[in-house]
Design an enzyme around this catalytic site. Sequence first.
Site, PDB file in Angstrom:
ATOM      1  N   ARG A 117       0.830  -1.217   0.000  1.00 32.70           N
ATOM      2  CA  ARG A 117       0.000   0.000   0.000  1.00 32.70           C
ATOM      3  C   ARG A 117       0.859   1.260   0.000  1.00 32.70           C
ATOM      4  O   ARG A 117       0.364   2.357   0.216  1.00 32.70           O
ATOM      5  CB  ARG A 117      -0.970  -0.011   1.185  1.00 32.70           C
ATOM      6  CG  ARG A 117      -2.265  -0.777   0.864  1.00 32.70           C
ATOM      7  CD  ARG A 117      -2.942  -1.236   2.105  1.00 32.70           C
ATOM      8  NE  ARG A 117      -2.107  -2.246   2.612  1.00 32.70           N
ATOM      9  CZ  ARG A 117      -1.903  -2.717   3.823  1.00 32.70           C
ATOM     10  NH1 ARG A 117      -2.433  -2.338   4.672  1.00 32.70           N
ATOM     11  NH2 ARG A 117      -1.104  -3.647   4.192  1.00 32.70           N
ATOM     12  N   HIS A 168       7.756  -6.125  -7.547  1.00 31.99           N
ATOM     13  CA  HIS A 168       6.428  -5.586  -7.866  1.00 31.99           C
ATOM     14  C   HIS A 168       6.242  -4.252  -7.147  1.00 31.99           C
ATOM     15  O   HIS A 168       6.450  -4.159  -5.943  1.00 31.99           O
ATOM     16  CB  HIS A 168       5.348  -6.591  -7.409  1.00 31.99           C
ATOM     17  CG  HIS A 168       3.998  -6.363  -8.017  1.00 31.99           C
ATOM     18  ND1 HIS A 168       3.330  -5.161  -7.918  1.00 31.99           N
ATOM     19  CD2 HIS A 168       3.185  -7.178  -8.740  1.00 31.99           C
ATOM     20  CE1 HIS A 168       2.164  -5.260  -8.552  1.00 31.99           C
ATOM     21  NE2 HIS A 168       2.055  -6.474  -9.068  1.00 31.99           N
ATOM     22  N   TYR A 207       0.615  -1.396  -4.989  1.00 29.46           N
ATOM     23  CA  TYR A 207      -0.662  -1.250  -5.692  1.00 29.46           C
ATOM     24  C   TYR A 207      -1.130   0.198  -5.771  1.00 29.46           C
ATOM     25  O   TYR A 207      -1.877   0.576  -6.661  1.00 29.46           O
ATOM     26  CB  TYR A 207      -1.763  -2.047  -4.964  1.00 29.46           C
ATOM     27  CG  TYR A 207      -1.592  -3.531  -5.033  1.00 29.46           C
ATOM     28  CD1 TYR A 207      -1.182  -4.141  -6.218  1.00 29.46           C
ATOM     29  CD2 TYR A 207      -1.854  -4.331  -3.927  1.00 29.46           C
ATOM     30  CE1 TYR A 207      -1.040  -5.515  -6.283  1.00 29.46           C
ATOM     31  CE2 TYR A 207      -1.706  -5.704  -3.987  1.00 29.46           C
ATOM     32  CZ  TYR A 207      -1.295  -6.289  -5.169  1.00 29.46           C
ATOM     33  OH  TYR A 207      -1.157  -7.641  -5.229  1.00 29.46           O
ATOM     34  N   HIS A 247       2.556 -14.090 -14.764  1.00 30.95           N
ATOM     35  CA  HIS A 247       1.932 -14.339 -13.465  1.00 30.95           C
ATOM     36  C   HIS A 247       0.957 -15.482 -13.675  1.00 30.95           C
ATOM     37  O   HIS A 247       0.013 -15.342 -14.454  1.00 30.95           O
ATOM     38  CB  HIS A 247       1.166 -13.102 -12.965  1.00 30.95           C
ATOM     39  CG  HIS A 247       2.058 -12.029 -12.408  1.00 30.95           C
ATOM     40  ND1 HIS A 247       1.624 -10.742 -12.183  1.00 30.95           N
ATOM     41  CD2 HIS A 247       3.350 -12.071 -12.003  1.00 30.95           C
ATOM     42  CE1 HIS A 247       2.621 -10.046 -11.664  1.00 30.95           C
ATOM     43  NE2 HIS A 247       3.680 -10.820 -11.551  1.00 30.95           N
ATOM     44  N   GLU A 251       0.799 -16.072  -7.927  1.00 25.36           N
ATOM     45  CA  GLU A 251       0.239 -15.063  -6.997  1.00 25.36           C
ATOM     46  C   GLU A 251      -1.115 -15.566  -6.530  1.00 25.36           C
ATOM     47  O   GLU A 251      -2.090 -14.816  -6.477  1.00 25.36           O
ATOM     48  CB  GLU A 251       0.036 -13.730  -7.696  1.00 25.36           C
ATOM     49  CG  GLU A 251       1.259 -13.094  -8.292  1.00 25.36           C
ATOM     50  CD  GLU A 251       0.913 -11.846  -9.085  1.00 25.36           C
ATOM     51  OE1 GLU A 251       0.023 -11.903  -9.950  1.00 25.36           O
ATOM     52  OE2 GLU A 251       1.527 -10.819  -8.826  1.00 25.36           O
TER      53      GLU A 251
HETATM   54 FE    FE Z   1      -0.389 -10.220 -11.281  1.00 30.26          FE
HETATM   55 FE    FE Z   2       0.181  -7.230 -10.069  1.00 31.43          FE
END
Ligand code: FE
Ligand code: FE
Length: 277
Positions: free
Chosen positions: A37, A67, A70, A211, A256
Site C-alpha cells: 500500500r 512488484h 498497488y 503471473h 500469486e
Molecule cells: Fe499479477
Molecule cells: Fe500485479
Amino acid sequence: MIYLGCHLTSAKGYENMAKEAISIKADTLQFFTRNPRGGRAKEIDPQDVGRFLALAGEHGFGRIVAHAPYTLNPCSKEEKTREFAYMTMADDLARMEYTPGNYYNFHPGSHVGQGTEAGIELISRLLNDIIKEEQTTTVLLETMAGKGSEIGGSFEELAAIIDRVNLKEKLGVCLDTCHVHDAGYDIAADPDGVLAEFDRVIGLSYLKAIHINDSKNPLGAHKDRHEVIGAGHLGRDAFARLLTHPLLDGLPFILETPQPDLAGYGAEIKMLRELIK
Ligand code: FE
Ligand code: FE
Ligand code: ZN
C-alpha cells in the site's frame, strides 16, 4: 525450460527470500519493493543482497520480479498521487540496481474518469521521465483485468503506452493469466490464439514474465480475483499448456495465488512441476 516461483515477503530481506524460494524448489521469485500500500522502503543492506545473489547464482535462478505497490497510480487525476508514483518508481529503480538485470513490474494505473487516452499519455510521460539509459532493470507493464477505469485491460492499450516511450529496450510486459482471462482473452482454451494476438498487437519480444493465477470468475468478468491453480475457471490443463508452451520458453512464471503460507506455495509448485514432467 522455464523458471517457476511465487510471490514472497521481502520483510526479512533478500537472503531470506532466496532461502525460502530454495526450500520450496522455486528458481525465481517476486516480492514487493515496499509495503504493497506504499510507504517507505527498507534500507538496502548490500551484504544481504550479496548473499542473495550468491544463492541465486548457485541455484540457477532465472530473473526475479520486483512488484511496485498497488497504490502507485501514474495516471491519477491528483497531482500528489502522480508525484508519489514518480518518487516511488524512481527510488525503486535505483534500489533495483543492487540486483542488476532483473524486472520491475507495475500496474499501469487507473485513469479515474480522465479517459483512456489521457491515462496512456500520463503513464508514458512518467516512464519517459524515469527510465534511464544506464539502468539494467527492465520495467514491465502488467496486463490488467480491465476493472473500473484500469488501463492495460487490452493489448492495444499496453502497445499504445510502449509506442510513446523512447527507451523501448527498457520496457516489457508481464502477462497475468487471471487478468487476461478476466479481460476476455481466452488464454485457457486458446493460448495459441491469445499469444498470436499479443504478438500482432504488442510483439512477443516484449513478453518477459508470466503471473500464473487461476481465476474465481468466468472469461471476460473484469473482476481480478485470483484462485489457486486448478480451482478456478482456467483449470489445470490450461497451465500445463502454458508452462510447456514453446513461445514462453525461458520466462519466469510467478504464482500469486491465494495460498495461506509458504508450504502452500511449495505444494502448488510441486504439483505444477509434476504436471509438466
Ligand atoms: Fe499479477
Ligand atoms: Fe500485479
Ligand atoms: Zn490480480
